[in-house]
Design a protein around this motif. Structure first.
Motif, mmCIF file in Angstrom:
data_model
loop_
_atom_site.group_PDB
_atom_site.id
_atom_site.type_symbol
_atom_site.label_atom_id
_atom_site.label_comp_id
_atom_site.label_asym_id
_atom_site.label_seq_id
_atom_site.Cartn_x
_atom_site.Cartn_y
_atom_site.Cartn_z
ATOM 1 N N ILE A 1 0.812 -1.121 -0.110
ATOM 2 C CA ILE A 1 0.057 -0.041 -0.023
ATOM 3 C C ILE A 1 0.928 1.243 0.033
ATOM 4 O O ILE A 1 0.313 2.465 -0.583
ATOM 5 N N SER A 2 2.120 1.109 0.436
ATOM 6 C CA SER A 2 2.917 2.254 0.628
ATOM 7 C C SER A 2 3.537 2.629 -0.639
ATOM 8 O O SER A 2 4.587 1.704 -1.084
ATOM 9 N N LYS A 3 3.567 3.755 -1.215
ATOM 10 C CA LYS A 3 4.426 3.829 -2.628
ATOM 11 C C LYS A 3 5.846 3.959 -2.269
ATOM 12 O O LYS A 3 6.585 3.471 -3.011
ATOM 13 N N LYS A 4 6.342 4.437 -1.033
ATOM 14 C CA LYS A 4 7.624 4.412 -0.774
ATOM 15 C C LYS A 4 8.370 3.073 -0.853
ATOM 16 O O LYS A 4 9.293 2.761 -1.371
ATOM 17 N N TYR A 5 7.627 2.299 -0.034
ATOM 18 C CA TYR A 5 8.195 0.817 -0.008
ATOM 19 C C TYR A 5 8.176 0.059 -1.280
ATOM 20 O O TYR A 5 8.766 -0.925 -1.499
ATOM 21 N N ASN A 6 7.011 0.410 -1.966
ATOM 22 C CA ASN A 6 6.639 -0.243 -3.257
ATOM 23 C C ASN A 6 7.370 0.018 -4.153
ATOM 24 O O ASN A 6 8.431 -0.821 -5.076
ATOM 25 N N ASP A 7 8.151 1.212 -4.059
ATOM 26 C CA ASP A 7 9.267 1.854 -4.834
ATOM 27 C C ASP A 7 10.722 1.148 -4.717
ATOM 28 O O ASP A 7 11.414 0.953 -5.558
ATOM 29 N N ILE A 8 10.973 0.917 -3.441
ATOM 30 C CA ILE A 8 12.196 0.170 -2.952
ATOM 31 C C ILE A 8 12.028 -1.297 -3.482
ATOM 32 O O ILE A 8 13.307 -1.622 -3.921
ATOM 33 N N ALA A 9 11.034 -1.917 -3.318
ATOM 34 C CA ALA A 9 10.870 -3.197 -3.741
ATOM 35 C C ALA A 9 11.250 -3.418 -5.250
ATOM 36 O O ALA A 9 11.833 -4.405 -5.921
ATOM 37 N N VAL A 10 10.637 -2.573 -6.188
ATOM 38 C CA VAL A 10 10.818 -2.589 -7.568
ATOM 39 C C VAL A 10 12.391 -2.246 -7.772
ATOM 40 O O VAL A 10 12.826 -2.945 -9.056
ATOM 41 N N LYS A 11 12.953 -1.274 -7.142
ATOM 42 C CA LYS A 11 14.273 -1.126 -7.314
ATOM 43 C C LYS A 11 15.154 -2.467 -6.924
ATOM 44 O O LYS A 11 16.257 -2.996 -7.929
ATOM 45 N N ARG A 12 14.606 -3.061 -5.844
ATOM 46 C CA ARG A 12 15.562 -4.402 -5.473
ATOM 47 C C ARG A 12 15.400 -5.333 -6.512
ATOM 48 O O ARG A 12 16.420 -5.891 -6.857
ATOM 49 N N LEU A 13 14.145 -5.502 -7.146
ATOM 50 C CA LEU A 13 14.160 -6.514 -8.215
ATOM 51 C C LEU A 13 14.744 -6.128 -9.631
ATOM 52 O O LEU A 13 15.244 -7.180 -10.123
ATOM 53 N N ALA A 14 14.707 -4.762 -9.830
ATOM 54 C CA ALA A 14 15.336 -4.311 -10.889
ATOM 55 C C ALA A 14 17.028 -4.608 -10.871
ATOM 56 O O ALA A 14 17.435 -5.188 -11.802
ATOM 57 N N LYS A 15 17.420 -4.407 -9.672
ATOM 58 C CA LYS A 15 18.892 -4.645 -9.481
ATOM 59 C C LYS A 15 19.111 -6.448 -9.514
ATOM 60 O O LYS A 15 20.222 -6.697 -10.188
ATOM 61 N N LEU A 16 18.458 -6.957 -9.251
ATOM 62 C CA LEU A 16 18.502 -8.617 -9.267
ATOM 63 C C LEU A 16 18.284 -8.863 -10.606
ATOM 64 O O LEU A 16 19.278 -9.751 -10.964
ATOM 65 N N ASN A 17 17.582 -8.463 -11.202
ATOM 66 C CA ASN A 17 17.369 -8.715 -12.908
ATOM 67 C C ASN A 17 18.568 -8.327 -13.445
ATOM 68 O O ASN A 17 19.058 -8.866 -14.206
ATOM 69 N N ASN A 18 19.055 -7.029 -13.158
ATOM 70 C CA ASN A 18 20.397 -6.562 -13.911
ATOM 71 C C ASN A 18 21.644 -7.513 -13.669
ATOM 72 O O ASN A 18 22.439 -7.906 -14.444
ATOM 73 N N SER A 19 21.735 -7.685 -12.001
ATOM 74 C CA SER A 19 22.783 -8.508 -11.839
ATOM 75 C C SER A 19 22.743 -9.959 -12.573
ATOM 76 O O SER A 19 23.918 -10.574 -12.962
ATOM 77 N N THR A 20 21.698 -10.651 -12.607
ATOM 78 C CA THR A 20 21.363 -11.808 -13.462
ATOM 79 C C THR A 20 21.769 -11.861 -14.783
ATOM 80 O O THR A 20 22.306 -12.729 -15.279
ATOM 81 N N LYS A 21 21.277 -10.927 -15.280
ATOM 82 C CA LYS A 21 21.706 -10.620 -16.861
ATOM 83 C C LYS A 21 23.163 -10.438 -17.255
ATOM 84 O O LYS A 21 23.727 -10.755 -18.145
ATOM 85 N N THR A 22 24.028 -9.906 -16.248
ATOM 86 C CA THR A 22 25.280 -9.727 -16.390
ATOM 87 C C THR A 22 26.215 -10.993 -15.958
ATOM 88 O O THR A 22 27.488 -10.898 -16.361
ATOM 89 N N LYS A 23 25.640 -12.096 -15.646
ATOM 90 C CA LYS A 23 26.384 -13.134 -15.201
ATOM 91 C C LYS A 23 26.847 -14.039 -16.441
ATOM 92 O O LYS A 23 25.968 -14.068 -17.395
#
Length: 201
Positions: A179-201
């Motif tokens: 429900i919190s946009k602040k924490y939703n944005d944090i979650a999206v950034k964490r997942l994006a970072k995880l996706n990027n790290s997976t692509k570079t391996k």
């Protein structure tokens, strides 16, 4: 849904939505959610709720009684470096998790067996800090013990996205709500970072 793993507000008066309600209002808030859990979970599969181990526990039990869900097991998250909220002269170093199901029998598959006490080190220095975040290690223990690869997992109080991250790292699918946009944005950034790290391996 193969597994529901979530951490609802405990009604302790913290600065969150729906965490400082009158008893009847809290029941009116949580009970419809539990009813939806009962509707969407597969028979004999697990619903796992984190909750406070102290004076608000009776509120959760009232909601569970009205929901008709079956309590299968309870365990503790032991947090050795998080000792707060004294009640009756007892400092809290743990929270509980409760395993529920929509059917009397629970017969789920999982990758491992775990103990009913999980050590959960609280890390406040992480950039994605959330004041009630559960450690990745603790969430991983519960996900691996109550699901299989490619299972679909729901967390409707996603916070900063730890459940989603653990699902991605362990080949699970997930649906998350926050429900919190602040924490939703944090979650999206964490997942994006995880996706990027997976692509570079």
């Amino acid at each position: 849904i193969d597994l529901i793993l979530t951490d609802p507000p405990y009604n302790l008066g913290k600065d969150f939505e729906n965490d400082n309600l009158m008893e009847e209002d809290y029941i009116a808030f949580l009970l419809p959610i539990l009813n939806q859990f009962k509707r969407i979970i597969k028979p004999k599969h697990s619903i796992i709720l984190f909750f406070d181990s102290g004076k608000k526990l009776d509120l959760l039990f009232k909601c569970l009684l009205f929901s008709g869900l079956y309590i299968q097991k309870a365990g503790f998250l032991y947090k050795p470096n998080d000792c707060f909220y004294a009640h009756n002269r007892i400092l809290r170093t743990s929270e509980i998790f409760i395993v529920l199901s929509s059917t009397q029998v629970l017969n789920h598959d999982g990758e491992k067996f775990i103990h009913d006490v999980i050590i959960s080190n609280h890390r406040k220095k992480e950039k994605w800090y959330h004041p009630t975040a559960k450690s990745k290690e603790a969430v991983k223990e519960l996900i691996l013990s109550h699901s299989l690869e490619f299972d679909l997992i729901v967390d409707c109080f996603m916070g900063s996205g730890t459940t989603a991250v653990v699902c991605k790292e362990n080949n699970r699918k997930f649906i998350g709500f926050e429900i919190s946009k602040k924490y939703n944005d944090i979650a999206v950034k964490r997942l994006a970072k995880l996706n990027n790290s997976t692509k570079t391996k």
